[in-house]
Design a protein around this motif. Structure first.
Motif, PDB file in Angstrom:
ATOM      1  N   MET A   1       0.618  -0.748  -0.038  1.00 34.34           N
ATOM      2  CA  MET A   1      -0.164  -0.025  -0.001  1.00 34.34           C
ATOM      3  C   MET A   1       0.733   1.280   0.084  1.00 34.34           C
ATOM      4  SD  MET A   1      -3.130   1.443   2.814  1.00 34.34           S
ATOM      5  CE  MET A   1      -4.421   1.996   2.145  1.00 34.34           C
ATOM      6  N   THR A   2       0.019   2.218  -1.149  1.00 33.69           N
ATOM      7  CA  THR A   2       1.429   3.474  -1.442  1.00 33.69           C
ATOM      8  C   THR A   2       0.438   4.805  -0.862  1.00 33.69           C
ATOM      9  OG1 THR A   2       1.141   3.651  -3.173  1.00 33.69           O
ATOM     10  CG2 THR A   2       2.592   2.029  -2.402  1.00 33.69           C
ATOM     11  N   PHE A   3       1.258   5.392   0.067  1.00 32.58           N
ATOM     12  CA  PHE A   3       0.492   7.280   0.225  1.00 32.58           C
ATOM     13  C   PHE A   3       1.141   7.753  -0.244  1.00 32.58           C
ATOM     14  CE2 PHE A   3       0.870   4.293   4.023  1.00 32.58           C
ATOM     15  CZ  PHE A   3      -0.377   3.832   4.053  1.00 32.58           C
TER      16      PHE A   3
ATOM     17  N   ALA B   1       1.269   7.958   8.140  1.00 31.23           N
ATOM     18  CA  ALA B   1       0.397   7.638   6.642  1.00 31.23           C
ATOM     19  C   ALA B   1       0.043   6.487   7.321  1.00 31.23           C
ATOM     20  CB  ALA B   1       0.921   7.503   5.487  1.00 31.23           C
ATOM     21  N   LEU B   2       0.113   6.070   8.353  1.00 29.90           N
ATOM     22  CA  LEU B   2      -0.506   4.888   8.402  1.00 29.90           C
ATOM     23  C   LEU B   2      -1.375   4.580   9.389  1.00 29.90           C
ATOM     24  CD1 LEU B   2       2.851   2.393   9.194  1.00 29.90           C
ATOM     25  CD2 LEU B   2       1.151   1.688   7.490  1.00 29.90           C
ATOM     26  N   GLY B   3      -1.625   6.440  10.544  1.00 30.67           N
ATOM     27  CA  GLY B   3      -2.629   7.033  10.741  1.00 30.67           C
ATOM     28  C   GLY B   3      -3.921   7.629  10.615  1.00 30.67           C
ATOM     29  N   GLY B   4      -3.397   7.791   8.924  1.00 34.55           N
ATOM     30  CA  GLY B   4      -4.572   8.346   8.094  1.00 34.55           C
ATOM     31  C   GLY B   4      -4.404   9.249   8.133  1.00 34.55           C
ATOM     32  N   ARG B   5      -3.129  10.008   8.296  1.00 33.11           N
ATOM     33  CA  ARG B   5      -2.973  11.663   8.329  1.00 33.11           C
ATOM     34  C   ARG B   5      -1.580  11.881   7.300  1.00 33.11           C
ATOM     35  NH1 ARG B   5      -4.424  14.797  12.296  1.00 33.11           N
ATOM     36  NH2 ARG B   5      -2.647  16.387  11.800  1.00 33.11           N
ATOM     37  N   GLY B   6      -2.339  12.944   6.464  1.00 35.55           N
ATOM     38  CA  GLY B   6      -1.292  13.247   5.403  1.00 35.55           C
ATOM     39  C   GLY B   6      -0.379  14.078   6.184  1.00 35.55           C
ATOM     40  N   THR B   7       1.119  14.076   5.206  1.00 38.89           N
ATOM     41  CA  THR B   7       1.945  14.854   5.372  1.00 38.89           C
ATOM     42  C   THR B   7       2.396  15.877   4.064  1.00 38.89           C
ATOM     43  OG1 THR B   7       2.467  12.584   6.468  1.00 38.89           O
ATOM     44  CG2 THR B   7       4.946  14.156   6.396  1.00 38.89           C
TER      45      THR B   7
ATOM     46  N   PRO C   1       1.280   8.838  -5.223  1.00 38.06           N
ATOM     47  CA  PRO C   1       2.499  10.243  -6.472  1.00 38.06           C
ATOM     48  C   PRO C   1       3.327  10.582  -5.409  1.00 38.06           C
ATOM     49  CG  PRO C   1       0.481  10.982  -6.738  1.00 38.06           C
ATOM     50  CD  PRO C   1       0.052   9.181  -5.337  1.00 38.06           C
ATOM     51  N   PHE C   2       4.031  11.511  -5.659  1.00 36.78           N
ATOM     52  CA  PHE C   2       4.442  11.892  -4.689  1.00 36.78           C
ATOM     53  C   PHE C   2       3.899  13.574  -5.346  1.00 36.78           C
ATOM     54  CE2 PHE C   2       7.875   9.054  -3.986  1.00 36.78           C
ATOM     55  CZ  PHE C   2       8.296   9.330  -2.672  1.00 36.78           C
ATOM     56  N   HIS C   3       3.905  14.683  -5.008  1.00 40.36           N
ATOM     57  CA  HIS C   3       3.482  15.753  -5.305  1.00 40.36           C
ATOM     58  C   HIS C   3       3.995  17.098  -5.402  1.00 40.36           C
ATOM     59  CE1 HIS C   3      -0.590  14.124  -5.982  1.00 40.36           C
ATOM     60  NE2 HIS C   3      -0.413  13.159  -5.464  1.00 40.36           N
TER      61      HIS C   3
ATOM     62  N   VAL D   1      -2.890  21.292  -2.424  1.00 46.48           N
ATOM     63  CA  VAL D   1      -3.275  19.990  -1.452  1.00 46.48           C
ATOM     64  C   VAL D   1      -4.700  19.868  -1.501  1.00 46.48           C
ATOM     65  CG1 VAL D   1      -3.535  18.794   0.896  1.00 46.48           C
ATOM     66  CG2 VAL D   1      -1.187  20.309   0.080  1.00 46.48           C
ATOM     67  N   MET D   2      -5.374  20.382  -0.948  1.00 48.33           N
ATOM     68  CA  MET D   2      -6.495  19.545  -1.408  1.00 48.33           C
ATOM     69  C   MET D   2      -7.535  19.131  -2.408  1.00 48.33           C
ATOM     70  SD  MET D   2      -7.209  19.103   2.423  1.00 48.33           S
ATOM     71  CE  MET D   2      -9.151  19.231   2.399  1.00 48.33           C
ATOM     72  N   SER D   3      -6.250  19.659  -3.398  1.00 44.67           N
ATOM     73  CA  SER D   3      -7.268  19.367  -4.890  1.00 44.67           C
ATOM     74  C   SER D   3      -7.229  17.807  -5.001  1.00 44.67           C
ATOM     75  CB  SER D   3      -6.286  20.071  -5.722  1.00 44.67           C
ATOM     76  OG  SER D   3      -5.029  19.838  -6.166  1.00 44.67           O
ATOM     77  N   LYS D   4      -5.997  17.097  -4.128  1.00 41.81           N
ATOM     78  CA  LYS D   4      -5.606  15.760  -4.771  1.00 41.81           C
ATOM     79  C   LYS D   4      -5.790  15.019  -3.142  1.00 41.81           C
ATOM     80  CE  LYS D   4      -1.846  17.862  -7.214  1.00 41.81           C
ATOM     81  NZ  LYS D   4      -2.552  17.687  -8.656  1.00 41.81           N
ATOM     82  N   TRP D   5      -6.240  15.590  -2.406  1.00 43.42           N
ATOM     83  CA  TRP D   5      -6.682  14.402  -1.218  1.00 43.42           C
ATOM     84  C   TRP D   5      -8.549  14.411  -0.939  1.00 43.42           C
ATOM     85  CZ3 TRP D   5      -3.146  12.521   1.721  1.00 43.42           C
ATOM     86  CH2 TRP D   5      -4.227  11.815   3.305  1.00 43.42           C
ATOM     87  N   PRO D   6      -8.572  13.568  -0.362  1.00 40.74           N
ATOM     88  CA  PRO D   6      -7.731  12.182   0.088  1.00 40.74           C
ATOM     89  C   PRO D   6      -8.078  11.019  -1.309  1.00 40.74           C
ATOM     90  CG  PRO D   6      -9.966  12.031  -0.064  1.00 40.74           C
ATOM     91  CD  PRO D   6     -10.295  13.039  -0.252  1.00 40.74           C
ATOM     92  N   PRO D   7      -6.870  10.192  -1.198  1.00 37.74           N
ATOM     93  CA  PRO D   7      -6.315   9.974  -2.389  1.00 37.74           C
ATOM     94  C   PRO D   7      -7.104   9.323  -2.586  1.00 37.74           C
ATOM     95  CG  PRO D   7      -5.392   9.112  -0.454  1.00 37.74           C
ATOM     96  CD  PRO D   7      -5.849  10.510   0.747  1.00 37.74           C
TER      97      PRO D   7
END
Length: 165
Positions: free
Chosen positions: A1-3, A59-65, A88-90, A158-164
């Motif tokens: 799984m990737t984030f 990320a494992l805790g459901g948070r973005g960085t 992806p890397f944004h 950021v918000m245009s790409k979140w949530p994944p």
């Protein structure tokens, strides 16, 4: 799984640290870090490895960085130990005019004019590469933009790409 991982890049004086402080207070569902905060003795790659370990834990805790740092030099997130956990890397690039950088870095202290001129040239290269990337990396001129507006643009991106997906 990737984030997904969000990286705001730019050379010294572009406004990264100032924008990061503003973003921290706005985006409570994200962990926001100024990458220069844990560099010891110029060991940038070790610091970068540590940031990706932290981002993976988030990320494992459901948070973005959102990482604010000069990427890919001296930090190269895509070769870090934990980079395989992210996709992806944004990227979002900040830059400023030569005059704005001269004023900002002179006020900060510890900079020579030659060092500032070198940083201005490197910033032009970073912006050129951002615009040539496929897809192009957004690049924002912070020269005369209030920090709240810079933060608005970063938050919107950021918000245009979140949530994944």
């Amino acid at each position: 799984m990737t984030f997904p991982l969000f990286v705001v890049t730019g050379l010294s004086g572009s406004g990264k640290s100032t924008a990061a402080k503003e973003i921290v207070s706005r985006m409570r569902d994200f962990d926001v870090y100024d990458m220069d905060k844990i560099v010891v003795r110029q060991d940038y790659q070790t610091a970068c490895n540590n940031w990706l370990r932290i981002a993976h834990s988030n990320a494992l805790g459901g948070r973005g960085t959102i990482l604010f740092g000069c990427v890919p030099h001296p930090y190269n997130v895509e070769i870090c130990d934990h980079s395989h956990y992210f996709s992806p890397f944004h990227y979002f690039a900040l830059y400023c005019s030569d005059n704005a950088r001269i004023q900002r870095l002179t006020a900060r202290g510890g900079w020579t004019l030659a060092g500032i001129e070198h940083t201005n040239a490197a910033s032009k290269e970073l912006v050129y590469r951002a615009r040539q990337a496929i897809p192009p990396i957004p690049a924002l001129d912070t020269s005369s933009m209030p920090v709240a507006q810079v933060a608005d643009q970063i938050e919107k991106w950021v918000m245009s790409k979140w949530p994944p997906a």
